[in-house]
Design a protein around this motif. Sequence first.
Motif, PDB file in Angstrom:
ATOM      1  N   GLN A 198      -4.628 -33.283  93.844  1.00  0.00           N
ATOM      2  CA  GLN A 198      -4.839 -34.702  94.136  1.00  0.00           C
ATOM      3  C   GLN A 198      -3.541 -35.464  93.892  1.00  0.00           C
ATOM      4  N   ARG A 199      -3.246 -36.436  94.753  1.00  0.00           N
ATOM      5  CA  ARG A 199      -2.078 -37.304  94.561  1.00  0.00           C
ATOM      6  C   ARG A 199      -2.463 -38.396  93.569  1.00  0.00           C
ATOM      7  N   VAL A 200      -1.629 -38.618  92.558  1.00  0.00           N
ATOM      8  CA  VAL A 200      -1.897 -39.634  91.545  1.00  0.00           C
ATOM      9  C   VAL A 200      -0.667 -40.500  91.325  1.00  0.00           C
ATOM     10  N   LYS A 201      -0.912 -41.667  90.727  1.00  0.00           N
ATOM     11  CA  LYS A 201       0.157 -42.595  90.377  1.00  0.00           C
ATOM     12  C   LYS A 201       0.095 -42.807  88.875  1.00  0.00           C
ATOM     13  N   VAL A 202       1.246 -42.758  88.200  1.00  0.00           N
ATOM     14  CA  VAL A 202       1.320 -42.944  86.758  1.00  0.00           C
ATOM     15  C   VAL A 202       1.295 -44.440  86.458  1.00  0.00           C
ATOM     16  N   LEU A 203       0.396 -44.867  85.546  1.00  0.00           N
ATOM     17  CA  LEU A 203       0.218 -46.282  85.236  1.00  0.00           C
ATOM     18  C   LEU A 203       1.037 -46.757  84.044  1.00  0.00           C
ATOM     19  N   GLN A 204       1.382 -45.837  83.107  1.00  0.00           N
ATOM     20  CA  GLN A 204       2.101 -46.218  81.890  1.00  0.00           C
ATOM     21  C   GLN A 204       3.131 -45.169  81.539  1.00  0.00           C
ATOM     22  N   GLY A 205       4.083 -45.590  80.715  1.00  0.00           N
ATOM     23  CA  GLY A 205       5.058 -44.642  80.184  1.00  0.00           C
ATOM     24  C   GLY A 205       6.336 -44.588  81.007  1.00  0.00           C
ATOM     25  N   PRO A 206       7.234 -43.676  80.673  1.00  0.00           N
ATOM     26  CA  PRO A 206       8.536 -43.621  81.321  1.00  0.00           C
ATOM     27  C   PRO A 206       8.462 -43.276  82.817  1.00  0.00           C
ATOM     28  N   MET A 207       7.386 -42.640  83.244  1.00  0.00           N
ATOM     29  CA  MET A 207       7.242 -42.284  84.664  1.00  0.00           C
ATOM     30  C   MET A 207       6.371 -43.294  85.414  1.00  0.00           C
ATOM     31  N   MET A 208       6.178 -44.478  84.831  1.00  0.00           N
ATOM     32  CA  MET A 208       5.314 -45.507  85.411  1.00  0.00           C
ATOM     33  C   MET A 208       5.667 -45.778  86.871  1.00  0.00           C
ATOM     34  N   ASP A 209       4.624 -45.924  87.698  1.00  0.00           N
ATOM     35  CA  ASP A 209       4.711 -46.218  89.134  1.00  0.00           C
ATOM     36  C   ASP A 209       5.206 -45.038  89.971  1.00  0.00           C
ATOM     37  N   ARG A 210       5.449 -43.876  89.364  1.00  0.00           N
ATOM     38  CA  ARG A 210       5.841 -42.695  90.127  1.00  0.00           C
ATOM     39  C   ARG A 210       4.582 -41.982  90.593  1.00  0.00           C
ATOM     40  N   GLU A 211       4.676 -41.353  91.746  1.00  0.00           N
ATOM     41  CA  GLU A 211       3.556 -40.582  92.262  1.00  0.00           C
ATOM     42  C   GLU A 211       3.835 -39.102  92.107  1.00  0.00           C
ATOM     43  N   LEU A 216      -3.383 -42.459  84.490  1.00  0.00           N
ATOM     44  CA  LEU A 216      -3.257 -42.089  85.891  1.00  0.00           C
ATOM     45  C   LEU A 216      -4.298 -42.794  86.744  1.00  0.00           C
ATOM     46  N   THR A 217      -3.958 -42.983  87.994  1.00  0.00           N
ATOM     47  CA  THR A 217      -4.924 -43.468  88.975  1.00  0.00           C
ATOM     48  C   THR A 217      -4.701 -42.710  90.274  1.00  0.00           C
ATOM     49  N   SER A 218      -5.701 -42.675  91.111  1.00  0.00           N
ATOM     50  CA  SER A 218      -5.575 -41.976  92.393  1.00  0.00           C
ATOM     51  C   SER A 218      -4.564 -42.696  93.272  1.00  0.00           C
ATOM     52  N   ALA A 219      -3.721 -41.944  93.952  1.00  0.00           N
ATOM     53  CA  ALA A 219      -2.726 -42.541  94.838  1.00  0.00           C
ATOM     54  C   ALA A 219      -3.192 -42.486  96.296  1.00  0.00           C
ATOM     55  N   ASP A 220      -4.334 -41.889  96.539  1.00  0.00           N
ATOM     56  CA  ASP A 220      -4.849 -41.764  97.925  1.00  0.00           C
ATOM     57  C   ASP A 220      -5.423 -43.072  98.422  1.00  0.00           C
TER      58      ASP A 220
END
Length: 164
Positions: free
Chosen positions: A116-129, A160-164
């Motif tokens: 599944q494609r996800v998007k990072v909501l917090q932390g150093p990788m925030m907003d990365r998919e 994390l949240t779904s990026a789809d």
Amino acid sequence: MSKKWLAVYSRPRWEKKVSQLLAEKGVECYCPLNKIRRKWSDRVKVVEEPLFKSYVFVRVNDEDRTEVRMTPGVVNFVYWDGKPGVVKDREINAIRMFLGEYENVEVQSLELHLNQRVKVLQGPMMDREGKIVGVGHKTVKVAIESMGYMLVAHIDKTKLTSAD
């Protein structure tokens, strides 16, 4: 110190009472109530039930936390990473708007599965998919492509949240 929204864990079925007791103490609080139509043999009635079982949100600064914890029915604050979990203002506002618009709202946890494609909501990788390459009990192994390499990180599911 600025006030932040925190989640409080209450005794079962005490959400409304805890909210009332906190309000009487002058504590800004929010107990999201879901309007549900209940059918009895002779009538249909709209009742308000807490959206999140055993949770009430409070907007307090660090000095007021003891006062909240000493309130009858309050078990404790909800902790993430050893600290009381902060809920963003925009999330509280989104819940308020959503409940103002809809009835019979259901709360479902986000299902995460392999590839599944996800998007990072917090932390150093925030907003990365990235793509899920492994699912654990509390963490997910996410592959994030960067500069021609694949970085693999174990990330808490709540971030994390779904990026789809």
